[in-house]
Scaffold this active site. Sequence first.
Site, mmCIF file in Angstrom:
data_model
loop_
_atom_site.group_PDB
_atom_site.id
_atom_site.type_symbol
_atom_site.label_atom_id
_atom_site.label_comp_id
_atom_site.label_asym_id
_atom_site.label_seq_id
_atom_site.Cartn_x
_atom_site.Cartn_y
_atom_site.Cartn_z
ATOM 1 N N GLU B 763 0.830 -1.211 0.000
ATOM 2 C CA GLU B 763 0.000 0.000 0.000
ATOM 3 C C GLU B 763 0.861 1.255 0.000
ATOM 4 O O GLU B 763 0.704 2.138 0.835
ATOM 5 C CB GLU B 763 -0.953 -0.003 1.195
ATOM 6 C CG GLU B 763 -2.048 -1.051 1.120
ATOM 7 C CD GLU B 763 -3.136 -0.702 0.124
ATOM 8 O OE1 GLU B 763 -3.278 0.490 -0.195
ATOM 9 O OE2 GLU B 763 -3.800 -1.640 -0.364
ATOM 10 N N ASP B 764 1.786 1.315 -0.934
ATOM 11 C CA ASP B 764 2.595 2.522 -1.141
ATOM 12 C C ASP B 764 3.562 2.848 -0.020
ATOM 13 O O ASP B 764 4.130 3.930 0.002
ATOM 14 C CB ASP B 764 1.705 3.743 -1.373
ATOM 15 C CG ASP B 764 1.044 3.692 -2.717
ATOM 16 O OD1 ASP B 764 1.682 3.184 -3.645
ATOM 17 O OD2 ASP B 764 -0.101 4.140 -2.835
ATOM 18 N N ALA B 765 3.724 1.942 0.942
ATOM 19 C CA ALA B 765 4.695 2.247 1.990
ATOM 20 C C ALA B 765 6.106 2.141 1.416
ATOM 21 O O ALA B 765 6.340 1.434 0.437
ATOM 22 C CB ALA B 765 4.523 1.298 3.152
ATOM 23 N N GLY B 913 3.761 8.181 -0.199
ATOM 24 C CA GLY B 913 3.802 6.960 0.592
ATOM 25 C C GLY B 913 4.382 7.265 1.952
ATOM 26 O O GLY B 913 5.062 8.270 2.126
ATOM 27 N N ARG B 945 -1.215 3.467 -11.611
ATOM 28 C CA ARG B 945 -1.009 4.924 -11.614
ATOM 29 C C ARG B 945 -0.506 5.433 -12.956
ATOM 30 O O ARG B 945 -0.666 6.597 -13.283
ATOM 31 C CB ARG B 945 -0.007 5.342 -10.539
ATOM 32 C CG ARG B 945 -0.568 5.488 -9.144
ATOM 33 C CD ARG B 945 -0.932 4.158 -8.594
ATOM 34 N NE ARG B 945 -1.485 4.120 -7.263
ATOM 35 C CZ ARG B 945 -0.795 4.080 -6.154
ATOM 36 N NH1 ARG B 945 0.492 4.215 -6.182
ATOM 37 N NH2 ARG B 945 -1.382 3.934 -4.993
#
Lengths: 374, 1142
Positions: B763-765, B913, B945
Site C-alpha cells: 500500500e505505497d509504503a 507513501g 497509476r
Amino acid sequence: MPVPALSEADLDRRKNVGINLETVTHVQSTDFPGHYPGEDHSWSLEKFRNNLRVEFHHNDQYDASFSLIGVDAAIANAFRRILISEVPSLAIEYVFIHNNTSIIQDEVLAHRLGLVPLTGDKAGLNWLKWFKKPTEEDPEGSEPSDYNTVVMKLQVACSRNPAAARGETDPTKLFHNAHVYAHQLTFHPAGRQRDYFSSPEGAIRSFHPNILLAKLRPGQEIDLEMHCIKGIGADHAKFSPVATASYRLFPDIKIMRPILGDDAVKFQTCFPKGVIALEDVTEEEASRVGSGYEGHVGEKKAVVVNPYKDTVSRECLRHDEFKDKVKLGRVRDHFIFHVESTGQYDSDELFIESVKVLKVKCQRMKRSLASMMR
Amino acid sequence: MLNIQDLEALFQTHYEGKSLTDPISTAKDKWNLLPAFLKVKGLVKQHIDSFNYFVEVELKKIVQANKKVLSDVEPQFYLKYTDIWVGSPERLDADGEDQITPNECRLRDMTYAAPVFVAIEYVRGKSVVKRPRVPIGRLPIMLRSSKCVLSNKSESEMAILNECPLDPGGYFIVNGTEKVILVQEQLSKNRVIVEAEPKKGIVQASVTSSTHERKSKSYVILKKDRIYLRHNVLNEDVPIVLVLKAMGIQSDHEILLLVAGIDNVYQDDFSVNFEECAKLGVHTQQQALEYLGARIKITRKPIGSGALKRNYTQEALEALASVIITHVPVRGLNFRPKALYVAFMVRRVLMTMHDPNMVDDRDYVGNKRLELAGQLLSLLFEDLFKKFNHDLKMNIDKVLKKPNRTQEFDAFEHMQVHGNYITQGMNRAISTGNWNLKRFKMERAGVTHVLSRLSYISALGMMTRISSQFEKTRKVSGPRALQPSQFGMLCPSDTPEGEACGLVKNLALMTHITTDDEEAPVIKLVFVLGAEDIAAISGRVVYGQGAYIIFINGTPIALTRQPKQFLNGFRKFRRMGRVSEFVSIYINHHHHAVHIATDEGRICRPLIVVENGKSRVTARHLQALRKGELQFDDFLSRGLVEYLDVNEENDSNIAIYEKDINPSTTHLEIEPFTVLGAVAGLIPYPHHNQSPRNTYQCAMGKQAIGAIAHNQFLRIDTLLYLMVYPQKPMVKTRTIELIKYDKLPAGQNATVAVMSYSGYDIEDALVLNKASCDRGFGRCQVFRKYATQLKKYPNGTMDRVGDRHEENGAPIKKHALLDTDGLAAVGDKVSSGEVYIMKQTPLNTSASGLGSDYGTNEYRDTPMTYRLPDPSYVDKVMISQTEAEATLLKIQTRQTRRPELGDKFSSRHGQKGVVGIIAEQADMPFNDQGIVPDIIMNPHGFPSRMTVGKMLELVSGKAGVLSGNLQYGTAFGGSKVEDMGNILINKGFSYSGKDYLTSGITGEALPAYVFFGPIYYQKLKHMVQDKMHSRSRGPRAILTRQPTEGRSRDGGLRLGEMERDCLIAYGASQLLLERLMLSSDKHEVDICETCGLMGYQNWCQNCKSSKAVVKMMIPYAAKLLIQELLSMNVLARLKLEDEFPA
C-alpha cells in the site's frame, strides 16, 4: 559413492548463476550448499583448503579488491555484513557546545561532526575499549576515561583579515576562519592516550583534512568539545569503518556459436573495453567440420579474454543476432570483493577484522549451543 | 538596469550544452525568449503591475473624480485636491532613519505602508490657502512594487535589507503577517452575454454595466415571442419597442431597421413587438417616457426638503440616461448610442432565437476578466476616500453652521482629525479579507489570504492562484471543466482536488493580465483607418451585405466593409507601437463584428509573429538576445512578438513548432511547456504521466519541506519547516531553472530500487535505509514561534517579565531554563511543562489611582509554558516593540527530526507513501558497485497509476549521475530516453535502467533485475511526531464532563456513531455501556421514585422526604439535558422500574 555423470548443463547450473535477458536463474544454493542428493560431498578441511582461493586484484591502503573463491554466498555475505555494521571504529558521539554563534544549528553541526571519519594510531585504536552508553536499564553507563573516550575540541572564531586586498569578495581571503575545516579539530589526549597517540601521524584526527564543517563570518565563533567513542555501524552509520564493502560474482561469458565479422565487432562494443577481443579465424579452426568456422578463414571472430572487466550490462542479449550464440552467467562461488575503508584501518586489515568478528560469533554460538544442550 | 543574475541563466552553458558561441537555430532556441520574458515580467508581475497602475494612475483618477469638497452652508467655501501621490514606506515611530524594511515589519508585527499625500487648496476666511503636502493616510505597499524599498535593488542590496532575492513579492505585510490578494475571476463587465433556456423558450441578452459611479445589470429578454427590457429599477418588464421609443427613435420603421435590418426573417419575428407597444397606446417619445417613468421604483429618499419631486418624464429620462446600461454614456440627452446598443442586444436575441448555437459560453475564458489587487484596492480606496470627504464635509458644515466662531475656521485641522480613517480602512480590509463597499453593494469575504510559507513553491503557487466567485457547494461541472480556451493561459494541471476542483485555477508560466488602456486614442485610430461612425448610419446599411460593426469594449462605434484589411491595418499599428500592445482585436464572423478590447483583466500571452509563412524571430535576433543587445521589450516594439488575449488567440492560427508553419499560420508558440504553470513545471516528463497524477503532484509540491527563502533564518514564522540538506533535482526542467527552484529546492535525490521488500512496503509504503537516515537523508527542522506582548493597562500599570522562582538558592524545576531576565536562553532545550517566558500581569488593572482607590501593586504569574510532548531547542529570542510601543517578545524554537516510521514522502509524480520500515544498510540489496538504495519502492505503485514520467526520471537521473551532469525532463521535450539508454550502456549498465542486485540478507542474487536509480523525493510536512496521540485517562470538558477532543487537549479517542452502530448490531450492550457512559461521563444521581425528580444527598427537595430516593448512574450529559429542560419549564420525570422484575 560413485558420482553420476553430469551433463554439461547440469554442471553449468551448479557452477553458475544464469544471466538471462529478464531473469536471473539458479540463484539459490541448497540448504546444504555444495551437497547434492546421491553424491558424496562430505566436508573436509583438506578439500575446502584446496578449493579456497584468495586473489588480490589491487590492494591500495584504503581501497582493496580481491577474489574470494570457493565459499558459499552466506559466508561471503556474512563478511560483507560484518564489515558494514559490526567491525568497530571510532567516531565522535558526544558534542558539548560551549558556544556556537554560527549560522549552522547545534544539532546539525553535531551531526556533521559525527560523520567526520577519524584516524589515528592503530595500536591505540585497538587498545581503546567500549564505552557503554547509558540506557534505560543502566542509566549510569560507563564513566568516560582514557581507555574508552577520546576528547577533541574545536575552537574557531572568525575575524576580518586586515591584509585583504580592497574590493576582495572571496570570503576566505576577506576573513580569517571563514570556513571551518575538519583539520581544525584538535586532539586532547588524556592518561595513557599520550603513549599511544603521541606521534604526529598517530594523533586522532580527521582522515580527510578538508571536510567543510561550517562557514563563519566576523564575530561568529564555535567552541565545543567532543567525545569520541568506539561503536559499530549497526548503531549508526558513522561507526561503519567502510565507505562500502560489497562483492560481485565473477562474470562468465560463453560464446556458444561463432560470432564472426561485423557481428563480432558489434559484439565487442556490447561489453566494456578489454572483455572481448577479435581474433582471426585460423586455418585449423576453419577446417574443423561442424565448428561453424567453415569457410571463414581470416575473418574476425569474437573471443572472451577478460570477463573480470565485464559489468554484466546484458547489452549483448538485447540484439537478436547474438541470440543463442552467447550464454551469460556468473560463477556462484567466486566473489570479487571490494572494500573501501574510511581511513581508520587499511582495507585488507578490515577484512581480516571481519573474519575475526565472525569467528568470535561462531564461538559464542557454539558456547550457547553447548549450554543449551546441558 | 541589467541584472547580472538574470542574465546568468541565459549564459549558462548547460542549457543543452550551448554557449554564446554555439550555433543558434530558431527552432531549438526560441525558448530563450522565455527567460527574457520572465526577466521583464516575472512570475507575479500581474500583481505588481496592477498595484503600480493603481498607485500611479488610478489613484490620481479617483482623486480627480472626487476633487472638490463643498459646504452646504457656506457657498464660498471649497476644498480642492490638486494632486495625490504615495511616498515611500516609512516608520510611524520615525527615529532618525525612517525608511523601513519589509523584514522589520514581519518581525515587529507592523504594517508595511507608505504615507499618501495630497496637495490641497481651500478657503480660509477670505483667502485661498494652498498646502502642497498633506498626509491623508497610509497605504499598505505591495512588496517589489514601484513604491517598495526593494524595487530595482540588486541581490547584494537585497541581502543588506535581509530580504530574499528570489522572493517573488506581490503581497502585503499587515500587522506582521504576509497577505496576498488573490486574483479573482469574474464574468466580464460591459459585455453582452446571450443565454438561452430552450425548455422555457427564454432567450436573454444581459449586460453588467460598471462605471465608477454605478453598477447595474440590464436584460433584453424574449418571453412568449415578445422582447422586453428588464432592469432592477423597473417594476416590470417593459416592451422593447417602447424603450427604443423612449430613447427617441420614434419611427417604427427605423426601429425595425436598427433591430432586424432588411432580413425578412428577423423582421417577421420582431414585428409582433410593435403590436405590443401599439396596444399600450404608446407612439411618441413623450408617451413612452411617461409609461416608463410610472414603472420606476423610487428607492431614493427625498433628499432634504429642498429637493423637488420629479415627474415621470424626468424620472424616466434620468433612469435611461444614467441607470440603465450605464456604461454607454449619454451626452446632452443624445440617446442614439444607447439606443443602438439596445438595438444590438435585441438583434443578438433575435439571432439566438433562430440559431440556438449563437448563445455565448459563460465559461469561455474570453468572457472572463481577472480582478487583481490594484483593482480591488482602487475600489476600496475610492470608497474610503469618498467617505472621508463626506465626513469632512459634515464636520465642516457643523462648524460653519455656528454663527460666531472663536477662531478662524481652518479646514486643514479637520482633515487631520480624520487622519486614521483611510489607514484603518485599508488595513482592516487587507488583514480580514472582507471587502465591504456600500456603494457597490459589494460584500466579499475571503479576498485576502495569509501567504503560505510552507515551501518556496507554496508561496509561488499562491501568487499565481485564481479564485472564482462561483459557489463551491454547487455541484456543477461546467465552470469546473477544463476549457479549451484556457490553453496557454491557465495551467491544466494545477487545481485542488475536492470541492474547489476546477474553480481555483493557476496562471500558466507566460501569462500576463492587462491593465486599463485609454479608449480615446483607439477610437481615433479606428476612424483614421477608414471606418464610418455608426451613429450616422441607418440600420439598412449596418446590417447590409459585407458590413462589419466595430465594437470597442463591447460598444458599437463604427462600421467597416473591409474587416480583414481593417484588422490587418490595426494590427500593423499595434506592432509599430502606435497603440498599446495589450489592445486586442479580432473578428467574429458569426456576429459580423470586429471587436477591439482595451479593458483591464484580460488574460494574454506573448506569441511569435509569423508573416508570409516565416517566423519573424530569426536566429539573428536570438543571437542578439543572448548577447544582451536585445531585451524582450525590443522584441515587442519591433513587432517580432506580440501579446494575444484569449479572444484574439482564438482568431489566430498558431503553430507549435516552426516546422508546422503553413501559409495560413499567423503566430508561432514560444515554447509548448509554457502551457503549464510554475508548480506543474516542476514535474519531469509530465507529458508521460496520467493527467490526475500531475494534479496530485501540484497539490503535494506545496507541502514539500525544503528551503523557503534565502532569509529563512532571519524570519520568525508561526510554523516553519526546513530541510537540513536539500538538493537540486537530478532531472530538472526548464521551468525549474526559470523559477529558480534549483536555488531553493525541496527534496533530495534518493537512490530508489523498485522492488518488493519484506511486506512492510505494501500500500505505497516505503522502505528507508537506516544508514541513509544516519547520513542526513530526509532530515528536517521544525521552527515554531511563541510570541507575547507586554500589555499596558488603562490605569498605567503594565505586564512585566518577572524573576524565576527559587528554592534553596536554585531555580525551581520548571523555571530551570529561565535566565535572570526571565526568558529562556538561546540554545536551551525546552521540555514539556517548562516555562520559557516568565510573564507577570498586575493584579489590579482597573483601579484609577484616584483618591483612595489604589488597589494593590502585586503581580500575578502568567507564565508561558511549553506544551508539546517533544522537546525543542530555543533558536531565537527577540525583544522589540510594536507600532503601539508595546513590548513584543518572540521566541522561536527548533526541532531537528530524522525520518521515522510513518513520515510521509512523495516523488514528483503524485506518488505519495509513508515509511513502512527503516531497514539496516546491511540488509538492503546492493548492486555490483556496492550501491545500496536509500528507498525501496513497491512496484505495484506503477501499473494502476501509469506514472511513466517517474520511470523516465529514473533513467534520465541515472544517466545524469553516471555522466556527471543534470538531465532535463521538460514537458514536451527534455532528454530523450534513447540517449539516456545509450549513456547507460556506455557506462556499463543495462539500457533499461535495471540492475543485477544481490540480496543483503541472503547474499544471493535476486532472481530478477531491479529498476534502480535516482528519483527526486520530497519529504512532506505530515509527520508522525505531530500526530501521534493516545490517552487512557485525561482531562474532561467542564460543561459535559466528557473527555476533551483533539490531540492538543490530550483528548480521548471517540467511539462515534458508526462504531456505536456496529456495537448495537453486534449486541455488545455491556461494551457499549462502558464506552458511552462508564469510561466517559458517568454520574451518580439521586432520584426520587415518587416524583421522578432529581434530589441530592439522599433527599428529595420536591417531596421533602428521603423515603423513595434511590441512587442511579446516568451520563452527566443526560443529567444536564434534564436540568436544561427544567430551566425552560419542561419537566422531565424519571420513572424507574426493575430491569429484572421478580
